[in-house]
Design an enzyme around this catalytic site. Structure first.
Site, PDB file in Angstrom:
ATOM      1  N   CYS A   2       0.664  -1.231   0.040  1.00 16.04           N
ATOM      2  CA  CYS A   2      -0.115  -0.128  -0.100  1.00 16.04           C
ATOM      3  C   CYS A   2       0.938   1.182   0.183  1.00 16.04           C
ATOM      4  CB  CYS A   2      -1.103  -0.013   1.145  1.00 16.04           C
ATOM      5  SG  CYS A   2      -0.254   0.849   2.963  1.00 16.04           S
ATOM      6  N   HIS A  44       1.522  -2.571   8.639  1.00 16.61           N
ATOM      7  CA  HIS A  44       0.220  -2.511   7.943  1.00 16.61           C
ATOM      8  C   HIS A  44      -0.732  -3.040   8.910  1.00 16.61           C
ATOM      9  CE1 HIS A  44      -2.148  -1.842   4.513  1.00 16.61           C
ATOM     10  NE2 HIS A  44      -2.634  -3.085   5.056  1.00 16.61           N
ATOM     11  N   ASN A  82     -10.692   8.006   9.628  1.00 20.95           N
ATOM     12  CA  ASN A  82     -11.815   7.760   8.732  1.00 20.95           C
ATOM     13  C   ASN A  82     -11.885   6.227   8.585  1.00 20.95           C
ATOM     14  OD1 ASN A  82     -12.740  10.259   7.994  1.00 20.95           O
ATOM     15  ND2 ASN A  82     -11.483  10.442   6.428  1.00 20.95           N
ATOM     16  N   HIS A  93      -4.757   1.889   5.133  1.00 16.88           N
ATOM     17  CA  HIS A  93      -3.454   1.738   6.202  1.00 16.88           C
ATOM     18  C   HIS A  93      -3.943   2.707   7.313  1.00 16.88           C
ATOM     19  CE1 HIS A  93       0.988   1.136   6.908  1.00 16.88           C
ATOM     20  NE2 HIS A  93       0.483   1.868   7.959  1.00 16.88           N
ATOM     21  N   HIS A  95      -4.578   5.287   9.677  1.00 22.39           N
ATOM     22  CA  HIS A  95      -3.985   6.585   9.689  1.00 22.39           C
ATOM     23  C   HIS A  95      -4.955   7.535  10.553  1.00 22.39           C
ATOM     24  CE1 HIS A  95      -5.924   6.544   6.110  1.00 22.39           C
ATOM     25  NE2 HIS A  95      -6.364   8.054   6.224  1.00 22.39           N
TER      26      HIS A  95
HETATM   27  P1  5GP Z   1      -8.249   8.987   4.196  1.00 26.14           P
HETATM   28  O1  5GP Z   1      -9.203   9.934   3.169  1.00 26.14           O
HETATM   29  O2  5GP Z   1      -7.950   7.618   3.712  1.00 26.14           O
HETATM   30  O3  5GP Z   1      -8.762   9.227   5.505  1.00 26.14           O
HETATM   31  O4  5GP Z   1      -7.039   9.975   4.018  1.00 26.14           O
HETATM   32  C1  5GP Z   1      -5.817   9.970   3.237  1.00 26.14           C
HETATM   33  C2  5GP Z   1      -5.100  11.045   3.188  1.00 26.14           C
HETATM   34  O5  5GP Z   1      -3.843  10.528   2.569  1.00 26.14           O
HETATM   35  C3  5GP Z   1      -5.591  12.096   2.386  1.00 26.14           C
HETATM   36  O6  5GP Z   1      -5.921  13.412   3.266  1.00 26.14           O
HETATM   37  C4  5GP Z   1      -4.710  12.487   1.286  1.00 26.14           C
HETATM   38  O7  5GP Z   1      -4.703  13.878   1.211  1.00 26.14           O
HETATM   39  C5  5GP Z   1      -3.435  11.724   1.905  1.00 26.14           C
HETATM   40  N1  5GP Z   1      -2.575  11.317   1.031  1.00 26.14           N
HETATM   41  C6  5GP Z   1      -2.817  10.465  -0.191  1.00 26.14           C
HETATM   42  N2  5GP Z   1      -1.646  10.085  -0.864  1.00 26.14           N
HETATM   43  C7  5GP Z   1      -0.657  10.811  -0.267  1.00 26.14           C
HETATM   44  C8  5GP Z   1       0.900  10.686  -0.393  1.00 26.14           C
HETATM   45  O8  5GP Z   1       1.445  10.082  -1.277  1.00 26.14           O
HETATM   46  N3  5GP Z   1       1.263  11.307   0.540  1.00 26.14           N
HETATM   47  C9  5GP Z   1       1.044  12.241   1.459  1.00 26.14           C
HETATM   48  N4  5GP Z   1       1.797  12.864   2.463  1.00 26.14           N
HETATM   49  N5  5GP Z   1      -0.509  12.122   1.789  1.00 26.14           N
HETATM   50  C10 5GP Z   1      -1.092  11.608   0.943  1.00 26.14           C
HETATM   51 ZN    ZN Z   2       0.192  -0.195   4.688  1.00 24.47          ZN
END
Ligand code: 5GP
Ligand code: ZN
Length: 117
Positions: A2, A44, A82, A93, A95
């Site tokens: 991922c 992960h 989320n 993954h 976060h």
């Molecule tokens: P989710 O929508 O899954 O809660 O949040 C994913 C977050 O990862 C989003 O806020 C998006 O801007 C961030 N994100 C996605 N790809 C990357 C990346 O390659 N690098 C960084 N630093 N943030 C990322």
């Molecule tokens: Zn991962």
């Protein structure tokens, strides 16, 4: 592998804020607040629903360190994870989003609420 595992493995560059043996904090690529940091375990784990108590205990202390490091421990912040499809999780993954640096709005209405009836 991922995208966040690739960041942990340094296959994708990131703007690191803080790092420990088991956790990493880095700036979100598309910030939604003046401070928008992503906090992840290095192993992960796909989402909060499948996170262990041990991971969450470590992540709690690590997140508090991150807050102190960037100064939002004093000014306040919001921690969000989320989880799954309805939660709007895009990266599978675990976060946490640490948002701060300004007074945050609070709008958690569901998407249908924005459609006209
Ligand atoms: P989710 O929508 O899954 O809660 O949040 C994913 C977050 O990862 C989003 O806020 C998006 O801007 C961030 N994100 C996605 N790809 C990357 C990346 O390659 N690098 C960084 N630093 N943030 C990322
Ligand atoms: Zn991962």
């Amino acid at each position: 592998m991922c995208i966040f595992c690739k960041i942990v493995n340094k296959e994708i560059p990131n703007n690191t804020v803080h790092e420990s043996e088991h956790f990493l904090a880095f700036h979100d690529l598309y910030p939604k607040a003046p401070i928008h940091i992503l906090i992840i375990p290095k192993i992960h784990v796909d989402c909060f629903q499948n996170a262990s108590a041990e991971t969450m205990a470590g992540l709690t202390l690590f997140s508090q360190e991150v807050a102190r490091k960037v100064g939002v421990d004093k000014t306040g912040y919001r921690l969000i994870t989320n989880n799954g499809e309805d939660g709007g999780q895009e990266v599978n993954h675990l976060h946490f989003h640490m948002l701060g640096g300004a007074k945050l709005a609070w709008d958690h209405t569901h998407e249908d609420a924005h459609k006209s009836l």
